[in-house]
Motif scaffolding. Structure first.
Motif, PDB file in Angstrom:
ATOM      1  N   HIS A   1      39.967  38.617  29.444  1.00 48.06           N
ATOM      2  CA  HIS A   1      40.389  37.461  30.659  1.00 48.06           C
ATOM      3  C   HIS A   1      41.405  37.474  31.460  1.00 48.06           C
ATOM      4  N   ARG A   2      41.011  39.093  32.383  1.00 42.67           N
ATOM      5  CA  ARG A   2      42.119  39.219  33.540  1.00 42.67           C
ATOM      6  C   ARG A   2      41.360  38.708  34.701  1.00 42.67           C
ATOM      7  N   SER A   3      41.137  37.969  35.682  1.00 37.97           N
ATOM      8  CA  SER A   3      41.065  37.440  36.576  1.00 37.97           C
ATOM      9  C   SER A   3      40.455  38.589  37.428  1.00 37.97           C
ATOM     10  N   ASP A   4      41.880  39.557  37.396  1.00 39.59           N
ATOM     11  CA  ASP A   4      41.639  40.577  38.395  1.00 39.59           C
ATOM     12  C   ASP A   4      40.892  41.663  37.653  1.00 39.59           C
TER      13      ASP A   4
ATOM     14  N   SER B   1      23.456  35.523  23.853  1.00 35.46           N
ATOM     15  CA  SER B   1      23.466  36.812  24.520  1.00 35.46           C
ATOM     16  C   SER B   1      23.937  37.409  25.355  1.00 35.46           C
ATOM     17  N   PHE B   2      24.631  38.380  25.831  1.00 36.32           N
ATOM     18  CA  PHE B   2      25.021  38.904  27.232  1.00 36.32           C
ATOM     19  C   PHE B   2      24.147  39.998  27.177  1.00 36.32           C
ATOM     20  N   GLU B   3      24.894  40.202  28.313  1.00 31.43           N
ATOM     21  CA  GLU B   3      24.572  41.818  29.423  1.00 31.43           C
ATOM     22  C   GLU B   3      24.785  41.675  30.728  1.00 31.43           C
ATOM     23  N   ILE B   4      25.980  42.486  30.961  1.00 32.86           N
ATOM     24  CA  ILE B   4      26.680  43.129  31.762  1.00 32.86           C
ATOM     25  C   ILE B   4      26.641  44.461  32.694  1.00 32.86           C
ATOM     26  N   ASP B   5      26.384  44.293  34.057  1.00 29.35           N
ATOM     27  CA  ASP B   5      26.054  45.493  34.936  1.00 29.35           C
ATOM     28  C   ASP B   5      27.750  46.137  34.780  1.00 29.35           C
ATOM     29  N   LEU B   6      28.011  46.994  34.736  1.00 29.29           N
ATOM     30  CA  LEU B   6      29.329  47.236  34.850  1.00 29.29           C
ATOM     31  C   LEU B   6      29.574  47.892  36.336  1.00 29.29           C
ATOM     32  N   PRO B   7      31.167  47.220  36.795  1.00 30.49           N
ATOM     33  CA  PRO B   7      30.689  47.817  38.095  1.00 30.49           C
ATOM     34  C   PRO B   7      31.443  49.194  37.859  1.00 30.49           C
ATOM     35  N   ASN B   8      30.594  49.848  39.544  1.00 25.80           N
ATOM     36  CA  ASN B   8      31.175  51.453  39.236  1.00 25.80           C
ATOM     37  C   ASN B   8      32.602  51.635  39.688  1.00 25.80           C
ATOM     38  N   ASN B   9      33.642  51.408  39.032  1.00 22.42           N
ATOM     39  CA  ASN B   9      35.110  51.908  39.208  1.00 22.42           C
ATOM     40  C   ASN B   9      35.777  51.836  38.104  1.00 22.42           C
ATOM     41  N   THR B  10      37.243  51.800  38.386  1.00 20.40           N
ATOM     42  CA  THR B  10      38.162  52.589  36.836  1.00 20.40           C
ATOM     43  C   THR B  10      38.059  51.886  35.788  1.00 20.40           C
ATOM     44  N   TRP B  11      38.035  50.371  36.866  1.00 16.45           N
ATOM     45  CA  TRP B  11      37.674  49.633  35.160  1.00 16.45           C
ATOM     46  C   TRP B  11      36.794  48.912  34.239  1.00 16.45           C
TER      47      TRP B  11
ATOM     48  N   ASN C   1      26.554  26.391  36.065  1.00 15.28           N
ATOM     49  CA  ASN C   1      27.618  27.194  36.544  1.00 15.28           C
ATOM     50  C   ASN C   1      27.839  28.524  37.334  1.00 15.28           C
ATOM     51  N   VAL C   2      28.776  29.143  37.456  1.00 12.91           N
ATOM     52  CA  VAL C   2      28.598  30.292  37.958  1.00 12.91           C
ATOM     53  C   VAL C   2      30.030  30.992  37.012  1.00 12.91           C
ATOM     54  N   ILE C   3      29.193  31.804  36.301  1.00 11.03           N
ATOM     55  CA  ILE C   3      30.204  32.271  34.886  1.00 11.03           C
ATOM     56  C   ILE C   3      30.266  33.722  35.329  1.00 11.03           C
ATOM     57  N   LYS C   4      31.557  33.846  34.978  1.00 15.25           N
ATOM     58  CA  LYS C   4      32.666  35.278  34.876  1.00 15.25           C
ATOM     59  C   LYS C   4      32.832  36.402  33.728  1.00 15.25           C
ATOM     60  N   ALA C   5      32.571  37.312  33.802  1.00 16.23           N
ATOM     61  CA  ALA C   5      32.977  38.347  32.922  1.00 16.23           C
ATOM     62  C   ALA C   5      34.210  39.018  32.991  1.00 16.23           C
ATOM     63  N   PHE C   6      35.373  39.014  32.489  1.00 15.51           N
ATOM     64  CA  PHE C   6      36.448  39.811  32.148  1.00 15.51           C
ATOM     65  C   PHE C   6      36.973  40.573  31.464  1.00 15.51           C
ATOM     66  N   TRP C   7      36.971  41.215  32.109  1.00 16.64           N
ATOM     67  CA  TRP C   7      37.757  42.425  30.959  1.00 16.64           C
ATOM     68  C   TRP C   7      39.230  41.954  30.073  1.00 16.64           C
TER      69      TRP C   7
END
Length: 201
Positions: free
Chosen positions: A71-74, A95-105, A63-69
């Motif tokens: 559960h908001r897919s936007d 376990s998980f690690e998320i490199d967060l985007p450099n944006n508002t959310w 699978n391609v698995i997404k990390a949402f804030w």
């Protein structure tokens, strides 16, 4: 097709920030989505749930698995495809690690986790065919549902406390072999229910 299920757990989420020479700052959060073989809270007053080691193996390969804030897919925080979301099954859990985007959310998510305002993780999945097993514990007069093979599609840092809609697929209930009285109780309940699923360390 089984119904979409969302499970919420409080979790210890770690934060770190790195900045290399000539590079932009990277903010990362991580922890465990779920720990294996830990009982949930009692669901509907009828059964516990736990996740077996290996339940995520197929999803991590296929699978391609997404990390949402929340559960908001936007508000996408990461994805397994480019490697901004990294998931690993070890002896403890997923376990998980998320490199967060450099944006508002992304920045808001980092700050909320750093402050401890957000201390939970939730994951969305479908139960695959023959992907769960039920066991009756006579001494406690309850069932335990063990998730053996689930189709994971997203993980979400989520505020605590929270109660999220979740659905139990009818196929699994039919496999219980429960009494007519218990069956009527299940059939009279809505499949959608609110649940706060605690992880026991």
């Amino acid at each position: 097709m089984s119904e979409k299920v969302i499970r919420y757990l409080p979790a210890k989420i770690e934060v770190r920030s790195t900045e290399g020479e000539g590079e932009s700052q990277t903010q990362t959060i991580g922890g465990y989505v779920v720990k294996f073989n830990q009982r949930s809270q009692l669901i509907w007053g009828e059964f516990y749930e736990r996740v077996a080691k290996g339940a995520f193996s197929r999803s991590l390969q296929e699978n391609v698995i997404k990390a949402f804030w929340n559960h908001r897919s936007d508000f996408v925080l990461g994805s397994s495809k480019p490697g901004t979301l990294r998931l690993l099954e070890d002896d403890v859990g997923l376990s998980f690690e998320i490199d967060l985007p450099n944006n508002t959310w992304g920045n808001d998510a980092y700050e909320s986790v750093r402050r401890g305002d957000v201390d939970g993780v939730s994951f969305g999945f479908y139960v695959r065919s023959n992907g769960d097993a039920w066991e009756y514990i006579k001494e406690e007069d309850v069932y335990i549902r063990t998730l053996l093979d689930i189709n994971l599609f997203e993980v979400s840092p989520t505020p605590f406390p929270a109660y999220l809609d979740s659905e139990v697929d009818q196929r699994s209930i039919d496999q219980l072999g429960i009494t007519s009285k218990e069956q009527r109780k299940f059939e009279n309940e809505k499949l959608a229910f609110e649940i706060d699923l605690l992880a026991l360390a």
